[in-house]
Design a protein around this motif. Structure first.
Motif, short mmCIF file in Angstrom:
data_model
loop_
_atom_site.label_atom_id
_atom_site.label_comp_id
_atom_site.label_asym_id
_atom_site.label_seq_id
_atom_site.Cartn_x
_atom_site.Cartn_y
_atom_site.Cartn_z
N GLU A 3 0.89 -1.30 -0.10
CA GLU A 3 -0.05 -0.05 -0.07
C GLU A 3 1.10 1.28 0.03
OE1 GLU A 3 -2.47 -0.20 3.48
OE2 GLU A 3 -3.88 -1.43 2.35
N ILE A 4 1.83 1.37 0.69
CA ILE A 4 2.82 2.45 0.88
C ILE A 4 3.49 2.63 -0.41
CG2 ILE A 4 4.86 3.33 1.89
CD1 ILE A 4 4.13 1.88 4.45
N TRP A 5 3.98 1.66 -1.16
CA TRP A 5 4.56 1.71 -2.42
C TRP A 5 3.54 2.12 -3.32
CZ3 TRP A 5 9.32 1.98 -4.17
CH2 TRP A 5 10.27 1.69 -3.45
N ASP A 6 2.31 1.72 -3.42
CA ASP A 6 1.29 2.07 -4.41
C ASP A 6 1.13 3.46 -4.19
OD1 ASP A 6 1.23 -0.31 -5.44
OD2 ASP A 6 -0.78 -1.12 -4.37
N CYS A 7 1.00 3.96 -2.77
CA CYS A 7 0.70 5.42 -2.65
C CYS A 7 1.97 6.33 -3.19
CB CYS A 7 0.60 5.64 -1.06
SG CYS A 7 0.30 7.29 -0.85
N PHE A 8 2.98 5.69 -2.97
CA PHE A 8 4.67 6.53 -3.70
C PHE A 8 4.21 6.44 -5.38
CE2 PHE A 8 8.70 6.19 -5.36
CZ PHE A 8 9.10 7.43 -4.91
N LEU A 9 3.79 5.46 -5.78
CA LEU A 9 3.96 5.29 -7.28
C LEU A 9 2.71 5.92 -7.85
CD1 LEU A 9 5.28 1.80 -7.59
CD2 LEU A 9 6.58 3.81 -8.10
N HIS A 10 1.70 5.86 -7.17
CA HIS A 10 0.27 6.14 -8.14
C HIS A 10 -0.59 7.47 -7.47
CE1 HIS A 10 0.84 2.58 -10.20
NE2 HIS A 10 0.83 1.91 -9.36
N GLY A 11 -0.12 7.67 -6.11
CA GLY A 11 -0.67 8.65 -5.45
C GLY A 11 -1.82 8.45 -4.35
N ARG A 12 -2.11 9.26 -3.43
CA ARG A 12 -2.85 8.84 -2.36
C ARG A 12 -4.37 8.26 -2.84
NH1 ARG A 12 -2.88 13.42 2.01
NH2 ARG A 12 -4.07 11.74 3.13
N LYS A 13 -4.81 8.95 -3.84
CA LYS A 13 -6.14 9.00 -4.37
C LYS A 13 -6.25 7.48 -4.75
CE LYS A 13 -7.07 13.69 -5.59
NZ LYS A 13 -7.43 14.45 -6.64
N GLN A 14 -5.29 6.55 -5.11
CA GLN A 14 -5.20 5.18 -5.46
C GLN A 14 -5.41 4.35 -4.33
OE1 GLN A 14 -5.90 4.50 -8.74
NE2 GLN A 14 -6.20 6.59 -8.73
N VAL A 15 -5.06 4.79 -3.16
CA VAL A 15 -4.81 3.75 -2.05
C VAL A 15 -5.57 3.93 -0.97
CG1 VAL A 15 -2.61 3.10 -2.90
CG2 VAL A 15 -2.81 4.91 -1.35
N SER A 16 -6.00 5.14 -0.57
CA SER A 16 -6.63 5.59 0.56
C SER A 16 -7.69 4.65 0.89
CB SER A 16 -6.89 7.21 0.50
OG SER A 16 -5.94 7.80 0.62
N THR A 17 -8.24 4.42 1.94
CA THR A 17 -9.24 3.83 2.37
C THR A 17 -10.40 4.46 3.33
OG1 THR A 17 -8.44 2.82 4.42
CG2 THR A 17 -7.75 1.65 2.61
N PHE A 18 -11.31 3.83 3.32
CA PHE A 18 -12.60 4.71 3.94
C PHE A 18 -12.09 4.81 5.62
CE2 PHE A 18 -16.62 4.91 6.19
CZ PHE A 18 -17.33 5.99 5.35
N ALA A 19 -11.61 3.75 5.99
CA ALA A 19 -10.79 3.93 7.33
C ALA A 19 -9.76 5.09 7.58
CB ALA A 19 -10.09 2.68 7.76
N ASP A 20 -8.99 5.47 6.27
CA ASP A 20 -8.39 6.42 6.24
C ASP A 20 -8.96 7.90 6.31
OD1 ASP A 20 -6.04 4.91 6.10
OD2 ASP A 20 -5.97 4.62 4.12
N ALA A 21 -9.94 7.74 5.56
CA ALA A 21 -11.13 8.84 5.54
C ALA A 21 -11.71 9.32 6.90
CB ALA A 21 -12.06 8.66 4.36
N ILE A 22 -11.87 8.18 7.32
CA ILE A 22 -12.67 8.35 8.79
C ILE A 22 -11.83 9.06 9.91
CG2 ILE A 22 -13.46 7.27 10.85
CD1 ILE A 22 -14.97 5.47 9.22
N GLU A 23 -10.37 8.54 9.68
CA GLU A 23 -9.39 9.10 10.53
C GLU A 23 -9.30 10.62 10.36
OE1 GLU A 23 -4.65 8.09 11.77
OE2 GLU A 23 -5.77 7.20 10.42
N VAL A 24 -9.20 11.11 9.03
CA VAL A 24 -9.10 12.38 8.63
C VAL A 24 -10.09 13.08 9.25
CG1 VAL A 24 -8.86 13.96 6.88
CG2 VAL A 24 -7.47 12.01 6.84
#
Length: 326
Positions: free
Chosen positions: A32-53
């Motif tokens: 997930e961390i590599w995907d975020c680096f390669l493709h950006g946060r919009k490709q890997v962020s989850t609903f759990a991440d969104a709730i945290e924000v």
């Protein structure tokens, strides 16, 4: 698991004590961390991440559990109207549309909007379920004339406070004596649904009722711990009234009397207050907003059906017609 991936420190729990499962979770997190680096946060962020924000930025935790249980590890990019609708049907099978909108669509929309603000996903709007408008129910003065004689003092006083102030039952139950000014005949409502505090005028009928209470410290209505207790007391009282009415009609059929309908604290309070302020005090929707009880005109418009509008009263000016015998 702890370490560094692409310069990002990771110190998280895998949630398991089994080595193979933990290794799988760690590998998935690294991906997930590599995907975020390669493709950006919009490709890997989850609903759990969104709730945290969302919660980090003062979002309301209430009603989030159902959405988290269903969408928790979903990628935000995969959450669309179809997914939200499907989740609503799976999660709430016996709820009214209005309840599903409040418990499901509203919190999900709020979380997704905050996530988009912080670059976790694109902005998305979700259509809520249609709600068939239902005219609000309210109590007439005659209702209370029948109801109050059957009440104990506590129930009579709190059901006097409700229709003459328009306060929600949660506001009434949290009201403290230090927030009441007996000289100015006002109550300061600190905790409101909209988050905006307001001052409420206390008519003489409310003042006289409050002065019957034996205490002057702490919560005004400390005899009730929650709204359910008040609603149960109302229901029991209405049932007792109706039993007496049925007995009365059985023995005196020539003196009929209508049974009372059970009305919740919200109907006895907010709905009755709004209707009375329009019908008896003559306030229009704009003036109703001035009371501070409502924040938007849409919430007030629903009560206009109870009063003939000024325009509607122009029917008095229409020409008459006479009926001639053939």
């Amino acid at each position: 698991m702890r370490g560094t991936v692409r310069g990002q420190d990771v110190y998280e729990s895998t949630g398991t004590s089994e080595r193979k499962v933990a290794e799988h979770v760690a590998h998935k997190r690294e991906t997930e961390i590599w995907d975020c680096f390669l493709h950006g946060r919009k490709q890997v962020s989850t609903f759990a991440d969104a709730i945290e924000v969302y919660l980090t930025h003062d979002g309301e935790k209430k009603f989030l559990k159902a959405a988290f249980d269903y969408f928790g590890r979903w990628k935000l990019r995969d959450i669309d109207q179809t997914a939200v609708d499907k989740g609503a049907r799976a999660t709430f099978k016996n709820h009214k549309n209005s309840s599903i909108n409040r418990l499901w669509y509203d919190p999900i929309s709020a979380v997704m909007h905050k996530a988009a603000e912080h670059g976790l996903c694109e902005y998305k709007r979700f259509k809520k379920l249609k709600i068939k408008p239902v005219p609000p129910k309210w109590a007439t003065p005659a209702y209370f004339e029948t109801f109050w004689p059957y009440c104990n003092d506590n129930l009579r006083i709190i059901t006097t406070f409700l229709p003459y102030t328009g306060c929600r039952i949660t506001e009434v139950l949290s009201l403290n004596w230090k927030d009441i000014d007996l000289e100015k005949k006002t109550a300061f409502i600190k905790t409101t649904k909209t988050g905006v505090s307001r001052s409420v005028h206390l008519p003489d009928i409310v003042m006289n009722a409050l002065l019957e209470l034996p205490h002057r410290q702490g919560r005004v209505f400390s005899m009730y711990r929650a709204k359910d207790a008040v609603n149960r007391a109302i229901r029991r009282t209405v049932e007792r009234i109706n039993r007496d009415i049925q007995h009365h009609n059985h023995n005196h059929p020539d003196q009929p009397k209508e049974e009372l309908e059970y009305l919740s604290t919200h109907k006895l309070g907010s709905h009755t207050y709004a209707t009375w302020m329009m019908r008896y005090a003559g306030l229009n929707p704009r003036q109703m907003l001035g009371t501070g009880r409502w924040q938007d005109i849409k919430s007030v418009i629903r009560y206009t059906h109870t009063v003939a509008s000024e325009e509607g009263q122009k029917a008095d000016l229409l020409p008459g017609a006479t009926v001639k015998n053939p």
